[in-house]
Design an enzyme around this catalytic site. Structure first.
Site, PDB file in Angstrom:
ATOM      1  N   ASP A 113       0.843  -1.203   0.000  1.00  0.00           N
ATOM      2  CA  ASP A 113       0.000   0.000   0.000  1.00  0.00           C
ATOM      3  C   ASP A 113       0.876   1.249   0.000  1.00  0.00           C
ATOM      4  O   ASP A 113       2.009   1.207   0.497  1.00  0.00           O
ATOM      5  CB  ASP A 113      -0.839   0.102   1.282  1.00  0.00           C
ATOM      6  CG  ASP A 113      -1.752  -1.083   1.468  1.00  0.00           C
ATOM      7  OD1 ASP A 113      -2.075  -1.739   0.479  1.00  0.00           O
ATOM      8  OD2 ASP A 113      -2.116  -1.308   2.638  1.00  0.00           O
TER       9      ASP A 113
HETATM   10  N1  URA Z   1      -1.221  -5.925   3.838  1.00  0.00           N
HETATM   11  C1  URA Z   1      -1.663  -4.656   3.855  1.00  0.00           C
HETATM   12  O1  URA Z   1      -2.687  -4.381   4.469  1.00  0.00           O
HETATM   13  N2  URA Z   1      -0.957  -3.725   3.211  1.00  0.00           N
HETATM   14  C2  URA Z   1       0.186  -3.987   2.553  1.00  0.00           C
HETATM   15  O2  URA Z   1       0.792  -3.080   1.988  1.00  0.00           O
HETATM   16  C3  URA Z   1       0.631  -5.319   2.529  1.00  0.00           C
HETATM   17  C4  URA Z   1      -0.085  -6.265   3.187  1.00  0.00           C
END
Ligand code: URA
Length: 249
Positions: A113
């Site tokens: 993310d």
């Molecule tokens: N899980 C998440 O919630 N975000 C990420 O970036 C990776 C795994």
């Protein structure tokens, strides 16, 4: 004699992002391509894609970029997006500008993310990418989550159960391993890569992830000396570490 595949030099360099085939011909004509110490004045000949080509060839006095089949590890800072085309700062802008014109293109192996930091791999090798992300290969990704509320003690069992269902989904999550660091910090290892998985897992047990950082993929730990925004090319041993068991503890 070399057994490596031979390709036309202008095509190879165009695919590495050095310009159009016409521009590559001009580069050659002006003596800017050097191979084994001698100027290569024509770019329409074939050249073997030996592994040591980047050391033997220079363009404008710089070693040739890595040949196709490259893998990188990068320390993703918060605030950059793992996408080729979204608005705002993109992870690819952390790489040399020319590398964004490579064909085959470099892509991230899965995504983090925008607000998640940590270890991410990039490659132009589709087979390698699929080996890493395929749940069949059980390459665990480990995340350090800082939580808004104290853990209540049952999260480890729930995550390990293999029955936890995320909102809006119809297939339970594969078992995941929780390791409590302190009352609001935990490490979580997962083998799947569902959308916002870790944040949604903690939401499913009534908590909220405030910061998220990935520190390990398979047996490969984010090196301490790779600062946010920095990257390095992975050698074969580093690639193999991804598929090896994680170090103990
Ligand atoms: N899980 C998440 O919630 N975000 C990420 O970036 C990776 C795994």
């Amino acid at each position: 004699m070399s057994k490596a595949k031979a390709v036309r030099l202008d095509k190879l360099l165009a695919n590495l992002g050095y310009g159009s085939r016409r521009e590559i011909q001009m580069l050659a004509r002006s003596g800017r391509i050097v191979f084994d110490g001698a100027e290569l004045r024509k770019a329409d000949g074939r050249i073997a894609m030996d592994a040591d080509l980047p050391e033997r060839m220079q363009i404008d006095d710089e070693p040739l970029d890595p040949l196709p089949g490259v893998a990188l590890m990068l320390h993703k800072p918060e605030g950059v997006t793992c996408s080729h085309k979204e608005a705002g700062p993109l992870i690819y802008s952390l790489l040399p500008e020319r590398w964004r014109r490579r064909d085959p293109a470099l892509s991230t192996v899965g995504r983090l993310d925008k607000e998640t930091s940590g270890l991410i791999l990039l490659t132009d090798d589709g087979t390698l990418l699929h080996r890493i992300i395929s749940p069949k290969n059980h390459v665990a990704k480990r995340y350090v989550a800082k939580l808004a509320r104290p853990l209540n003690g049952n999260e480890g069992d729930i995550f390990a159960s293999g029955t936890l269902m995320l909102e809006g989904e119809d297939k339970p999550l594969a078992p995941a391993v929780l390791d409590v660091v302190d009352e609001t910090t935990a490490r979580l290892s997962v083998t799947e890569g569902r959308y916002h998985q870790v944040r949604r897992m903690f939401a499913a047990v009534g908590n909220h992830v405030e910061t998220l950082h990935r520190d390990r993929i398979g047996g490969l730990t984010l090196p301490d000396d790779l600062a946010p925004g920095e990257w390095r090319i992975m050698d074969q041993a580093t690639i193999a570490a991804v598929f090896a068991a994680p170090p103990a503890a």
